[in-house]
Design a protein around this motif. Sequence first.
Motif, mmCIF file in Angstrom:
data_model
loop_
_atom_site.group_PDB
_atom_site.id
_atom_site.type_symbol
_atom_site.label_atom_id
_atom_site.label_comp_id
_atom_site.label_asym_id
_atom_site.label_seq_id
_atom_site.Cartn_x
_atom_site.Cartn_y
_atom_site.Cartn_z
ATOM 1 N N GLY A 55 0.917 -1.246 0.126
ATOM 2 C CA GLY A 55 0.075 -0.155 0.043
ATOM 3 C C GLY A 55 1.040 1.245 0.119
ATOM 4 O O GLY A 55 0.617 2.401 -0.638
ATOM 5 N N LEU A 56 1.850 1.211 0.606
ATOM 6 C CA LEU A 56 2.674 2.334 0.603
ATOM 7 C C LEU A 56 3.337 2.574 -0.415
ATOM 8 O O LEU A 56 3.604 3.753 -0.932
ATOM 9 N N ALA A 57 3.878 1.700 -1.016
ATOM 10 C CA ALA A 57 4.717 1.676 -2.433
ATOM 11 C C ALA A 57 3.594 2.173 -3.367
ATOM 12 O O ALA A 57 3.953 3.002 -4.368
ATOM 13 N N ALA A 58 2.413 1.984 -3.322
ATOM 14 C CA ALA A 58 1.415 1.994 -4.199
ATOM 15 C C ALA A 58 1.063 3.813 -4.134
ATOM 16 O O ALA A 58 0.843 4.432 -4.939
ATOM 17 N N VAL A 59 1.051 4.145 -2.805
ATOM 18 C CA VAL A 59 0.716 5.714 -2.542
ATOM 19 C C VAL A 59 1.851 6.400 -3.200
ATOM 20 O O VAL A 59 1.655 7.689 -3.899
ATOM 21 N N VAL A 60 3.228 6.231 -3.049
ATOM 22 C CA VAL A 60 4.522 7.076 -3.502
ATOM 23 C C VAL A 60 4.115 6.681 -5.368
ATOM 24 O O VAL A 60 4.579 7.633 -5.647
ATOM 25 N N ALA A 194 10.284 -3.083 2.692
ATOM 26 C CA ALA A 194 9.386 -3.798 1.595
ATOM 27 C C ALA A 194 8.903 -3.058 0.543
ATOM 28 O O ALA A 194 8.841 -3.347 -0.622
ATOM 29 N N ALA A 195 8.300 -1.640 1.105
ATOM 30 C CA ALA A 195 7.737 -0.978 0.146
ATOM 31 C C ALA A 195 8.765 -0.455 -1.156
ATOM 32 O O ALA A 195 8.469 -0.438 -2.199
ATOM 33 N N GLY A 196 10.003 -0.113 -0.456
ATOM 34 C CA GLY A 196 11.183 0.171 -1.425
ATOM 35 C C GLY A 196 11.453 -1.027 -2.560
ATOM 36 O O GLY A 196 11.349 -0.797 -3.389
ATOM 37 N N LEU A 197 11.207 -2.016 -1.913
ATOM 38 C CA LEU A 197 11.712 -3.431 -2.864
ATOM 39 C C LEU A 197 10.373 -3.421 -3.980
ATOM 40 O O LEU A 197 10.685 -3.757 -5.134
ATOM 41 N N LEU A 198 9.236 -3.559 -3.491
ATOM 42 C CA LEU A 198 7.940 -3.488 -4.119
ATOM 43 C C LEU A 198 7.983 -2.199 -5.126
ATOM 44 O O LEU A 198 7.235 -2.495 -6.342
ATOM 45 N N PHE A 199 8.330 -1.130 -4.834
ATOM 46 C CA PHE A 199 8.463 -0.048 -5.946
ATOM 47 C C PHE A 199 9.148 -0.481 -7.100
ATOM 48 O O PHE A 199 8.728 0.177 -8.244
ATOM 49 N N VAL A 381 4.120 14.548 -0.665
ATOM 50 C CA VAL A 381 4.016 12.944 -0.493
ATOM 51 C C VAL A 381 4.826 12.079 -1.164
ATOM 52 O O VAL A 381 5.684 11.418 -0.898
ATOM 53 N N GLY A 382 4.992 12.551 -2.772
ATOM 54 C CA GLY A 382 5.819 11.796 -3.402
ATOM 55 C C GLY A 382 7.404 12.270 -3.268
ATOM 56 O O GLY A 382 7.970 11.191 -3.003
ATOM 57 N N LEU A 383 7.745 13.312 -2.911
ATOM 58 C CA LEU A 383 9.071 13.570 -2.684
ATOM 59 C C LEU A 383 9.621 13.082 -1.476
ATOM 60 O O LEU A 383 10.478 12.357 -1.437
ATOM 61 N N THR A 384 8.540 13.147 -0.446
ATOM 62 C CA THR A 384 9.241 12.573 0.990
ATOM 63 C C THR A 384 9.113 11.154 0.721
ATOM 64 O O THR A 384 9.971 10.548 1.502
ATOM 65 N N GLY A 385 7.868 10.476 0.452
ATOM 66 C CA GLY A 385 8.138 8.989 0.184
ATOM 67 C C GLY A 385 9.318 8.514 -0.598
ATOM 68 O O GLY A 385 9.806 7.442 -0.146
ATOM 69 N N CYS A 386 9.634 8.873 -1.737
ATOM 70 C CA CYS A 386 10.759 8.667 -2.362
ATOM 71 C C CYS A 386 12.236 8.721 -1.559
ATOM 72 O O CYS A 386 12.771 7.601 -1.780
ATOM 73 N N LEU A 387 12.190 9.522 -0.893
ATOM 74 C CA LEU A 387 13.356 9.771 -0.013
ATOM 75 C C LEU A 387 13.299 8.753 1.057
ATOM 76 O O LEU A 387 14.552 7.986 1.429
#
Length: 423
Positions: A55-60, A194-199, A381-387
């Motif tokens: 879900g977190l990967a999807a939001v980012v 996990a979110a980083g890997l699923l991204f 949210v996109g910038l914060t999530g990516c970092l």
Amino acid sequence: MSTSAKSAGTGELKRGLGVFDAVMIGLGSMIGAGIFVAPGPAAAAAGSGLLLGLGLAAVVAYCNAMSSARLAGRYPASGGTYVYGRERLGDFWGYLAGWGFVVGKTASCAAMSLTVGSYVWPGQTHMVAVAAVVALTALNYTGLQKSAWLTRVIVAFVLAVLAAVVTACLSGGTADAGRLAIGADATVSGVLQAAGLLFFAFAGYARIATLGEEVRDPQRTIPRAIPLALGITLLVYAAVAVTVLAVLGPEGLAHAAAPLAEAARAAGVPGLAPVVRAGAAVAALGSLLALILGVSRTTLAMARDRHLPHALAAVHPRFKVPHRAELAVGAVVAVLAATTDIRGAIGFSSFGVLAYYAIANAAAWTLTPGEGRPPRIVPVVGLTGCLLLAFALPSASVISGSAVIAAGAVAYVVRRFLGRTRG
């Protein structure tokens, strides 16, 4: 097209892609081998928090897609965020985005080619991987329409395989909704990793933007195609992740080398496993095809601005493709496919691509309402999530990724300094 592109005198690409073809290329990139290989490492990191990571990967991914779509409509040229960063934030940030994309997605190309090899002929993984790179580079060389046609076939087949897996698992009687519950093994750091890997499995919509110079009516087509492709992918990934997790459980999924094939066996349909293997191989071919397209177009844009050798900016007079850039990318990927391993390539790729999208979100923040700016919360949210996701990746990926990004920045500064000295 950017001013630099026009002044380069290297020829124009052919605008031949409509909304349907653009969506197919995006789907070919996202609904690829990532869904066949990424859930295992992600489950090992997050445990029962796997779905939170998804879900977190999807939001980012959604925020990145919205920012990219608005920017692509404004700047419909080859290069994607390399162009957006240059035009909105300055030459250095555009260069850094292009550098992160080229090195990150070149690693993705190697990972996808190795996935093809591991599923087609496990004993000769590297040999098959190199052969796949050579074959798809040759196909891309002959024109984009052939690549778009093949992508349609690949996407249709892969969707059919995924639908078969979901149906078999749900009808086999082994799915247990209790395995979806979040337990004490789910930690914040594990979910972020996990979110980083699923991204890695989501980051294909950029291919639509990097092909901006080859899309008909790009101001309308790209902003439509990107959210469509991402929306379809989110639905497919959610269905697959929930189903496989319900069948195997977090621990079983974490130890599964081929998660979807293992789920089919556990559901009592072992005959489906060879079909899943074929689907994974075909999906990896589709991702590799789209990746080579995207990396070569960003290489073309950077070569036009002389951040890479200017000879790579040539466009084939007959096929209207950046043929030298495609051959160069194919050669580098072939070398990596012969010498690297898949898990290391996934983490390294995720770091480079997250850096790329961080710059895309920063560029989207600078858009005005008249330029189609997305809601302010989206790029934030996109910038914060990516970092956050980039630095939550395994330490080896963070160290190697940071080193390569830093090396690119140093090369830029040195080149500018030498240019001023000579001037």
